[in-house]
Design a protein around this motif. Structure first.
Motif, PDB file in Angstrom:
ATOM      1  N   GLU A   1      -7.256  -0.092   3.906  1.00 31.82           N
ATOM      2  CA  GLU A   1      -7.012   0.707   2.835  1.00 31.82           C
ATOM      3  C   GLU A   1      -7.820   1.797   2.266  1.00 31.82           C
ATOM      4  N   LYS A   2      -8.788   1.471   2.186  1.00 30.59           N
ATOM      5  CA  LYS A   2      -9.917   2.481   1.675  1.00 30.59           C
ATOM      6  C   LYS A   2     -10.224   3.617   2.816  1.00 30.59           C
TER       7      LYS A   2
ATOM      8  N   PHE B   1       0.955  -1.245  -0.024  1.00 31.29           N
ATOM      9  CA  PHE B   1      -0.097  -0.050   0.170  1.00 31.29           C
ATOM     10  C   PHE B   1       0.845   1.168   0.115  1.00 31.29           C
TER      11      PHE B   1
ATOM     12  N   ASP C   1      -6.110  -4.869   5.135  1.00 30.38           N
ATOM     13  CA  ASP C   1      -7.130  -5.349   4.587  1.00 30.38           C
ATOM     14  C   ASP C   1      -7.674  -4.083   3.882  1.00 30.38           C
ATOM     15  N   ASP C   2      -8.644  -4.562   2.787  1.00 30.11           N
ATOM     16  CA  ASP C   2      -9.380  -3.669   1.822  1.00 30.11           C
ATOM     17  C   ASP C   2      -9.982  -2.374   2.573  1.00 30.11           C
ATOM     18  N   GLU C   3     -10.564  -2.722   3.588  1.00 29.93           N
ATOM     19  CA  GLU C   3     -11.284  -1.890   4.392  1.00 29.93           C
ATOM     20  C   GLU C   3     -10.386  -0.710   5.022  1.00 29.93           C
TER      21      GLU C   3
END
Ligand code: DSN
Length: 425
Positions: free
Chosen positions: A244-245, A83, A240-242
Motif C-alpha cells: 500500500e505504501k 485500499f 500488505d502495508d508495504e
C-alpha cells in the motif's frame, strides 16, 4: 486577444451542439452528471495538493482534505475493498503507478497483445516499455475473444511473472481469473487488473468482480462505463502495508506532483451517485450492447462472437473488412454523426488500417436509450456501412433519433440537458 479567446469558446460551443446531435459510440467515453460537472469549474481547479489528506505539503487544503477523505471512503465502500488512491490523473497514470510500485526494469509481466484488444500502456512503446519490463503475451483464443485458460496457466508456470496483468480496451468478456487463481498462488505473482472499460459495470455487479477473483490491485480511468470525470483511480485488496505504501509513493511523488482536485471532487460526486444508480445503469448497458450486436448481426453485419451473445460488457467488435475496413467505415459513420473508432481485431497487423470498428453503448444508455433504440441505431449503421447510403442523408435521421435522447439519466439531476454548454462569461 479577446477575439481569439471568444473564437475558442465558439468552437467548444459548436462541439457541444454537434455531440448533442450525434450518436456517440466511442467505448471509452461517457457523460458526467451535472453535479459532477459543477465540481470541474469550482476553485478546486485552481489549487494544489501534494501528498495524502492530512499530510499535505501545501497549506489551503482544509476542504480538499475533507473531500478526498470522503472520496476514498466512498470508493472503498462502492467497490468493497480496503485500499483506494484517487490521485492518479488518468488511467494511464494509474497504470504507471502500478508499474513503479510493483515492477523493476527487467521484471516479467504477462499481458495481452494490442491486436487482442490491449491498451497502449501495456505495449513496448507505451508505459510497459518505458518501465523496461519484459512483457510476455497470453495465448489468446480469437473465437471467444478471451485468453486461453489452459495455455495461460501453462505459460504462467513457465515464465513465473512478477505481475500478471489483465484488462483490455476491446473488453468483451471477463478473463478467467477464478480459473487461474490457484496458478497465481503457486507462481506467487501480483495480479493486476486494468478495469478502465468496465469499472461502471463492476460497480453495478455486472461483468465480473475482480477484487474477489484473485486480483490484488485494480487500476482504472473513471470516465468510461463509470460515468465520472477524466481521471484515474487505484483500488486494492489483499495488499500488505508495504505494498500500500509503495502504491501511494508511486502516485506521489512517483508519477504526479499535485493531482487534479476538481476532477477528484467530480469523481467523489460520481461515486456517491453510482452507489444509487450503478446497478440499474450497468444492467441496462450490457442489455443494450447485446441487443445492438443482435440487431447488427440480423442485418448481416459481421459482429464478433455471435455464439457467445456478442459481449458481456458495454462494447461490441465488428469486422468491417467486407465494407472497406475500419478506417473508411469509421469516417463514413462520422459523416453521418455516428461517432466510433476504427479498431484492430486479432487478425490485424496494422493499427492504422485495421479491419474492425468498436462500438460502445454506455453513453447512449446514459441518455436513456434501451433495446428498441438499439435496433434503430443498428439500422442507421447498416445504411452507412453495408448499403452505402450517402452519410449526409443518414445524418438527418441520426439527428431525428437523437432529438429525444439529450437528457441525462442515472444521476441525481436526472432529466437535465446532458450536452449543456456551461456558460460563465
Ligand atoms: N485508448 C482508450 C480507449 O479508447 O480504449 C483508452 O485509454
Amino acid at each position: 486577444m479577446k477575439e481569439e479567446a471568444l473564437w475558442i469558446k465558439e468552437k467548444v460551443r459548436a462541439h457541444n451542439k454537434w455531440f448533442e446531435e450525434c450518436i456517440p459510440m466511442i467505448a471509452s467515453e461517457n457523460l458526467m452528471s451535472p453535479l459532477a460537472k459543477e465540481m470541474l469549474i469550482s476553485d478546486f481547479a485552481d489549487r494544489y495538493a501534494e501528498g495524502l489528506p492530512g499530510k499535505r505539503y501545501y497549506q489551503g487544503n482544509i476542504y480538499v482534505d475533507e473531500v478526498e477523505t470522503k472520496a476514498m471512503e466512498l470508493a472503498r465502500e462502492l467497490f468493497d475493498c480496503s485500499f483506494a488512491d484517487l490521485r492518479p490523473i488518468s488511467g494511464t497514470v494509474a497504470n504507471m503507478a502500478v508499474l513503479f510500485a510493483f515492477a523493476e526494469p527487467g521484471d516479467t509481466i504477462t499481458t495481452c497483445a494490442l491486436a487482442q484488444g490491449a491498451h497502449i500502456s501495456t505495449a513496448k512503446f507505451g508505459a510497459f516499455g518505458f518501465r523496461s519490463v519484459n512483457s510476455v503475451n497470453y495465448p489468446f483464443d480469437e473465437k471467444s475473444m478471451n485468453i486461453d485458460v489452459d495455455a495461460t496457466a501453462k505459460l504462467l508456470r513457465e515464465v513465473k511473472p512478477k505481475v500478471a496483468q489483465f484488462g483490455l480496451s476491446v473488453f468483451l468478456f471477463p478473463p478467467p481469473l477464478k480459473e487461474l487463481q490457484e496458478t497465481f498462488q503457486d507462481v506467487g505473482c501480483t495480479v493486476w487488473y486494468d478495469a478502465a472499460h468496465v469499472l461502471g459495470l463492476i460497480a453495478g455487479g455486472q461483468f465480473q468482480d475482480p477484487l474477489r477473483e484473485g486480483v490484488n490491485i485494480l487500476s482504472s480511468s473513471t470516465h468510461k462505463t463509470f460515468p465520472g470525470p477524466n481521471h484515474g483511480i487505484l483500488l486494492g485488496s489483499n495488499l500488505d502495508d508495504e505494498q500500500e505504501k509503495a502504491l501511494h509513493k508511486a502516485v506521489f511523488p512517483g508519477v504526479t506532483s499535485s493531482h487534479h482536485l476538481h476532477a477528484m471532487a467530480a469523481l467523489a460526486v460520481t461515486l456517491a451517485e453510482m452507489k444509487v444508480y450503478a446497478k440499474e445503469y450497468a444492467a441496462q448497458t450490457v442489455k443494450n450492447a447485446q441487443a445492438l450486436g443482435q440487431a447488427l448481426n440480423e442485418l448481416g453485419i459481421d459482429v464478433l462472437c455471435p455464439d457467445l451473445g456478442f459481449t458481456r460488457s458495454h462494447a461490441i467488435a465488428v469486422d468491417v473488412s467486407a465494407h472497406g475496413g475500419g478506417k473508411v467505415v469509421s469516417q463514413d459513420l462520422e459523416d453521418a454523426n455516428i461517432i466510433c473508432n476504427k479498431n484492430m481485431l486479432p487478425k490485424d497487423t496494422s493499427a492504422v488500417k485495421p479491419s474492425g470498428i468498436r462500438l460502445g453503448v454506455q453513453e447512449l444508455t446514459r441518455v436513456g436509450m434501451k433495446e428498441s433504440e438499439m435496433k434503430e441505431v443498428a439500422s442507421l449503421i447498416h445504411r452507412v456501412v453495408a448499403k452505402k447510403e450517402a452519410p449526409l442523408k443518414v445524418k438527418e435521421d441520426v439527428k431525428l433519433l437523437k432529438k429525444d435522447f439529450t437528457k441525462i439519466r442515472f444521476c441525481f439531476n436526472e432529466g437535465e440537458e446532458a450536452y449543456r454548454f456551461h456558460e460563465l462569461v
